[in-house]
Each structure stands twice: as C-alpha cells, then as structure tokens.
Design a protein around this motif. Structure first.
Motif, PDB file in Angstrom:
ATOM      1  N   ASP A 166     -10.558  37.329  19.179  1.00  0.00           N
ATOM      2  CA  ASP A 166     -10.705  38.056  20.297  1.00  0.00           C
ATOM      3  C   ASP A 166     -10.247  39.683  19.778  1.00  0.00           C
ATOM      4  O   ASP A 166      -8.923  39.709  19.442  1.00  0.00           O
ATOM      5  N   SER A 167     -11.155  40.663  19.869  1.00  0.00           N
ATOM      6  CA  SER A 167     -10.794  41.912  19.472  1.00  0.00           C
ATOM      7  C   SER A 167      -9.727  42.598  20.214  1.00  0.00           C
ATOM      8  O   SER A 167      -8.737  43.396  19.657  1.00  0.00           O
ATOM      9  N   ASN A 168      -9.331  42.194  21.403  1.00  0.00           N
ATOM     10  CA  ASN A 168      -8.508  42.485  22.193  1.00  0.00           C
ATOM     11  C   ASN A 168      -7.163  41.731  22.672  1.00  0.00           C
ATOM     12  O   ASN A 168      -6.249  41.883  23.519  1.00  0.00           O
ATOM     13  N   PHE A 169      -6.932  40.702  21.556  1.00  0.00           N
ATOM     14  CA  PHE A 169      -5.714  40.033  21.328  1.00  0.00           C
ATOM     15  C   PHE A 169      -4.475  40.750  21.374  1.00  0.00           C
ATOM     16  O   PHE A 169      -3.586  40.372  22.347  1.00  0.00           O
ATOM     17  N   ASP A 170      -4.394  41.676  20.870  1.00  0.00           N
ATOM     18  CA  ASP A 170      -3.323  42.642  21.068  1.00  0.00           C
ATOM     19  C   ASP A 170      -2.724  43.028  22.142  1.00  0.00           C
ATOM     20  O   ASP A 170      -1.542  43.241  22.641  1.00  0.00           O
ATOM     21  N   THR A 171      -3.929  43.425  22.913  1.00  0.00           N
ATOM     22  CA  THR A 171      -3.699  43.872  24.505  1.00  0.00           C
ATOM     23  C   THR A 171      -3.252  42.856  25.290  1.00  0.00           C
ATOM     24  O   THR A 171      -2.460  42.889  26.198  1.00  0.00           O
ATOM     25  N   ILE A 172      -3.949  41.827  25.273  1.00  0.00           N
ATOM     26  CA  ILE A 172      -3.676  40.577  26.098  1.00  0.00           C
ATOM     27  C   ILE A 172      -2.172  39.934  25.843  1.00  0.00           C
ATOM     28  O   ILE A 172      -1.686  39.575  26.783  1.00  0.00           O
ATOM     29  N   TRP A 173      -2.080  39.678  24.631  1.00  0.00           N
ATOM     30  CA  TRP A 173      -0.690  39.063  24.173  1.00  0.00           C
ATOM     31  C   TRP A 173      -0.082  39.841  23.107  1.00  0.00           C
ATOM     32  O   TRP A 173       0.016  39.868  21.739  1.00  0.00           O
ATOM     33  N   PRO A 174       0.807  41.002  23.442  1.00  0.00           N
ATOM     34  CA  PRO A 174       1.618  41.749  22.518  1.00  0.00           C
ATOM     35  C   PRO A 174       2.671  41.062  21.932  1.00  0.00           C
ATOM     36  O   PRO A 174       2.924  39.902  22.592  1.00  0.00           O
ATOM     37  N   ASN A 175       3.014  41.504  20.894  1.00  0.00           N
ATOM     38  CA  ASN A 175       3.994  40.626  20.157  1.00  0.00           C
ATOM     39  C   ASN A 175       5.432  40.924  20.610  1.00  0.00           C
ATOM     40  O   ASN A 175       5.562  42.083  21.347  1.00  0.00           O
ATOM     41  N   GLY A 176       6.175  39.936  20.211  1.00  0.00           N
ATOM     42  CA  GLY A 176       7.756  40.034  20.702  1.00  0.00           C
ATOM     43  C   GLY A 176       8.215  39.263  21.725  1.00  0.00           C
ATOM     44  O   GLY A 176       7.439  38.756  22.492  1.00  0.00           O
ATOM     45  N   GLN A 177       9.570  38.771  21.805  1.00  0.00           N
ATOM     46  CA  GLN A 177      10.041  37.740  22.866  1.00  0.00           C
ATOM     47  C   GLN A 177       9.727  38.356  24.328  1.00  0.00           C
ATOM     48  O   GLN A 177       9.471  37.295  25.208  1.00  0.00           O
ATOM     49  N   SER A 178       9.565  39.455  24.566  1.00  0.00           N
ATOM     50  CA  SER A 178       9.626  40.041  26.014  1.00  0.00           C
ATOM     51  C   SER A 178       8.029  39.810  26.543  1.00  0.00           C
ATOM     52  O   SER A 178       7.705  39.650  27.510  1.00  0.00           O
ATOM     53  N   ASN A 179       7.098  39.090  25.610  1.00  0.00           N
ATOM     54  CA  ASN A 179       5.702  39.059  26.074  1.00  0.00           C
ATOM     55  C   ASN A 179       5.521  37.340  25.847  1.00  0.00           C
ATOM     56  O   ASN A 179       4.098  37.254  25.678  1.00  0.00           O
ATOM     57  N   ALA A 180       6.328  36.551  26.026  1.00  0.00           N
ATOM     58  CA  ALA A 180       6.245  35.213  25.809  1.00  0.00           C
ATOM     59  C   ALA A 180       5.425  34.599  26.844  1.00  0.00           C
ATOM     60  O   ALA A 180       5.484  35.134  27.975  1.00  0.00           O
ATOM     61  N   PHE A 181       4.796  33.724  26.515  1.00  0.00           N
ATOM     62  CA  PHE A 181       3.976  32.950  27.558  1.00  0.00           C
ATOM     63  C   PHE A 181       4.517  31.326  27.816  1.00  0.00           C
ATOM     64  O   PHE A 181       5.045  31.172  26.780  1.00  0.00           O
ATOM     65  N   THR A 182       4.654  30.862  28.939  1.00  0.00           N
ATOM     66  CA  THR A 182       5.197  29.309  29.073  1.00  0.00           C
ATOM     67  C   THR A 182       4.053  28.587  28.616  1.00  0.00           C
ATOM     68  O   THR A 182       2.853  28.737  28.784  1.00  0.00           O
ATOM     69  N   LEU A 183       4.446  27.383  28.505  1.00  0.00           N
ATOM     70  CA  LEU A 183       3.805  26.260  28.153  1.00  0.00           C
ATOM     71  C   LEU A 183       2.763  26.036  29.386  1.00  0.00           C
ATOM     72  O   LEU A 183       1.497  25.829  29.264  1.00  0.00           O
ATOM     73  N   LYS A 184       3.325  25.967  30.462  1.00  0.00           N
ATOM     74  CA  LYS A 184       2.514  25.921  31.790  1.00  0.00           C
ATOM     75  C   LYS A 184       1.513  26.866  31.608  1.00  0.00           C
ATOM     76  O   LYS A 184       0.324  26.561  32.405  1.00  0.00           O
TER      77      LYS A 184
END
Length: 392
Positions: A166-184
């Motif tokens: 996904d070329s827009n990966f950095d936009t959808i999921w920025p790096n760092g703890q504040s941008n974490a996703f839950t397993l759910k």
C-alpha cells in the motif's frame, strides 16, 4: 451512491488472450494472461517457481556493502522461503496455544523471501531485515482484544513490506505508540474471520456490529466489461439476500458506505460498475491506465482462501476509527506478531483470551490466518491465482 445512467457496457466480460479479464488475487503484479494454478502444496509450487525464475542476488555497491553485510547468497529468497516452510509445518503439529510464535515466524520468513525476490538490490532490504518493525504498546490493564495494542516502527521487515503493498501505508498507519491499533480493530478488517467476529461481539440486547464485507452473487469474481466508450469497466453483482429476502435495492446505509470508485448500474439495483474506466491498448497488452485502475479497485475487495472463489466487497467508506483500509496481509501479520509476543512472554494472558468470550474469534484466527497469509503472499510472488485442487 450515484447511479450510472449514460453508460452501457457489454453483458459478457471482456476477453483478454482467450480469458475473462477479471480481478486477480495479487494486489501489485497480477498476470491477467496466466492460467489458474491448481495445487494443495503452495510451498513446493513456489519453490519450483523460484527455480524457473532465477534472479541473482547482488549489491548495488559491492565494494562498500559486501564487506559490511557479507556474501550475497546468504540473503537468497529460496533460503527464507524454506525457513518459512519449516516453521509452517512445525506450527501445524502443535496445540493451538503454541502456534502463534511459529505462525508469525513462518509469515516473517515468507515476507523476507518476497522482499529478497522483488527488490533490485540487497541494500534495498538488508537494513530492514534487522528488525520486525512492530512493537507492543504497553498497557498493564490490557486483558482483551480491545485493549491489547500493536504499533509500528519506521524501519523493519513489516513497514517495508506494508509500503510495497500500500503506497499510502504511512498515511493510514503512522509510526509511533500514539498511532497503535488494537487487536480487535485489526481482526474486524479481515474477511476470512468476519463471521466469527460478528458472532463474538453481537449480543441479543447489545448494539449490532456493522457487517463490513458484502459477498458477491453466486461466488462470482469481479470482471471487466467493455463500455460503449470503448473503455473497460469493472462490474460486480452483490448477493441480494445479504440485504434481506425481500430487498429490492441496496439499503442506503450500505450504499453510502461503499467506495465512491463504484456506482450502481442503471436498471440493475444490485450490480455495481466502476465510476471510471480505462482505455484498452490496440496491441495485445493492457494499458498502463488499466493497470492503475485495477490496482486502485483491487483494494476494495478481499477474498477468502477456499476451493471456491469467495470474493467480498469491503465497505471502505464506512465511517469510524475501526475501519483500516490496508491489504489483508498487513493486518494479519501485525495481529499475529502481537499474539506471538503474548504467547512468548505472557502465556497466562493468552490462556485468559482462549477462555474468554473472545475465544472463538481467537481460535478461528489462529487456525486460519497462516494458510490465508501464505495463499495471498504466493499470489504476490507469482502474480497468479492459486487455488486448491478441484477449482479452476
């Protein structure tokens, strides 16, 4: 969702080199002219594919890189693929509680094989191979899938792979703890366990979980058709009964949550056509415009590994923070990494999950995810649709 009124398209799919021109499993490099590969042994097939598509491992700057990183052959894609296979078969022999770690390392090595095969030079990936690129967002109170979180780093195997998908990966999921996703959140966005997800979180008196994936009619595959403007358009038919036995149109809550890349066909309330078409080449090849359109549209769908062709339209325009519009492999790998950490460092937490109300969802993910992932990755390596024996 608007209706398409000024376009007529052929009833039958467009033929390309004697085959229906249809959506393929591969996100990045579909070989539309290829036949469907029938096999129940993907690992051996990819081994043969690698042997027949020899690619030399090389440095861009050998004078500098070889003394630093060592012999080129230690990074050969076949080595990583065999490592993935070894972890795969080991995982299949273990109890389900012990599988996450081996399943993740099978995925990790399969992705390394893909990256080593696809990258032009060893320098393109070697630094990324030093780390996973994923990490735990620590929360001492985390005890269910809605509180266990995973974050991503800038470098590592995972972010390199995800950016190639996904070329827009950095936009959808920025790096760092504040941008974490839950397993759910990660598991909600996967079609192959969606029924287990809905079953887990829907209660008689509670709020109903929105269905995120809509099946296509009669296990059909999205196909391209020629329009009266001579462009090619993707056309799909949604399963009518999904919306109710007496439904005569797509309910507005569904039509507004589908991608604006698709419109309702005039006079056919359950058939969608791509809003944009792409020109055909006059030669025996497909135009760059078409390949760009296909790459864009492929992201709107997921398929479930099966002996049948099971394609689903994702409601990518559904509003809410739980919608993650990344390819399914990136979601699977991130979730398995986090669960593998739990299995390794907090086995008591895994035991809790396997006894909780989320146990069925966990069971389905741990049982099905590795095969789904390897099936999808094999399609990315070859560009071919690979199906279980008995399905053409």
């Amino acid at each position: 969702m608007p209706r398409r009124t000024n376009l007529t398209i052929d009833e039958l799919p467009y033929q390309y080199k004697g085959k229906k021109l249809q959506l393929h499993k591969s996100y990045t490099n579909p070989r539309f002219e290829s036949n469907t590969v029938l096999t129940d042994d993907i690992y051996t097939y990819i081994d043969f594919y690698f042997a027949s598509h020899k690619k030399s491992m090389k440095y861009k700057n050998p004078a500098v890189s070889k003394p630093k990183y060592g012999n080129e052959m230690q990074y050969h894609y076949s080595f990583y693929w065999k490592q993935s296979m070894n972890f795969y078969y080991a995982a299949k022999k273990l109890p389900i509680e012990a599988t996450p770690l081996l399943s993740y390392y099978s995925m990790l090595n399969a992705v390394k094989a893909y990256l080593a095969f696809k990258c032009d030079y060893i320098e393109d990936f070697v630094e990324h191979f030093l780390g996973h690129g994923l990490f735990e967002k620590i929360d001492a109170s985390a005890n269910d899938l809605n509180t266990i979180m995973v974050a991503r780093k800038i470098k590592g195997v995972y972010p390199l792979f995800a950016k190639m998908m996904d070329s827009n990966f950095d936009t959808i999921w920025p790096n760092g703890q504040s941008n974490a996703f839950t397993l759910k959140q990660l598991l909600y966005n996967l079609a192959f366990i969606h029924r287990a997800f809905i079953t887990t979180y829907t209660t008689p008196r509670g709020a109903k979980i929105p269905e995120l994936f809509i099946p296509l009619e009669n296990n059909s595959v999205p196909c391209y058709h020629k329009g009266n403007d001579f462009n090619l358009y993707l056309q799909i038919e949604l399963e009518k009964n999904f919306f109710g036995i007496s439904a005569n149109s797509i309910p507005v809550q569904y039509s507004t949550s589908m991608s604006p890349l698709l419109t309702i066909k005039n006079g056919a309330p359950f058939i969608l056509v791509s809003a944009n078409g792409a020109r055909r080449n006059t030669t025996d090849s497909l135009s760059t415009d078409f390949r760009n359109l296909n790459s864009e549209l492929r992201k709107e769908f997921q398929y479930i590994r099966s002996s049948k062709r099971l394609w689903y339209l994702k409601r990518t325009n559904l509003q809410g923070q739980d919608i993650i519009n990344l390819n399914s492999m990136s979601l699977i790998m991130a979730a398995m990494h986090r669960i593998s950490e739990i299995a390794r460092y907090k086995p008591e937490q895994l035991a809790h999950l396997m006894k909780s109300k989320e146990n069925w969802l966990m069971h389905e993910f741990l049982t099905l995810a590795l095969d789904q992932f390897i099936d999808e990755l094999a399609a990315e390596i070859t560009g071919q649709d690979i199906m279980c024996t008995g399905m053409k």
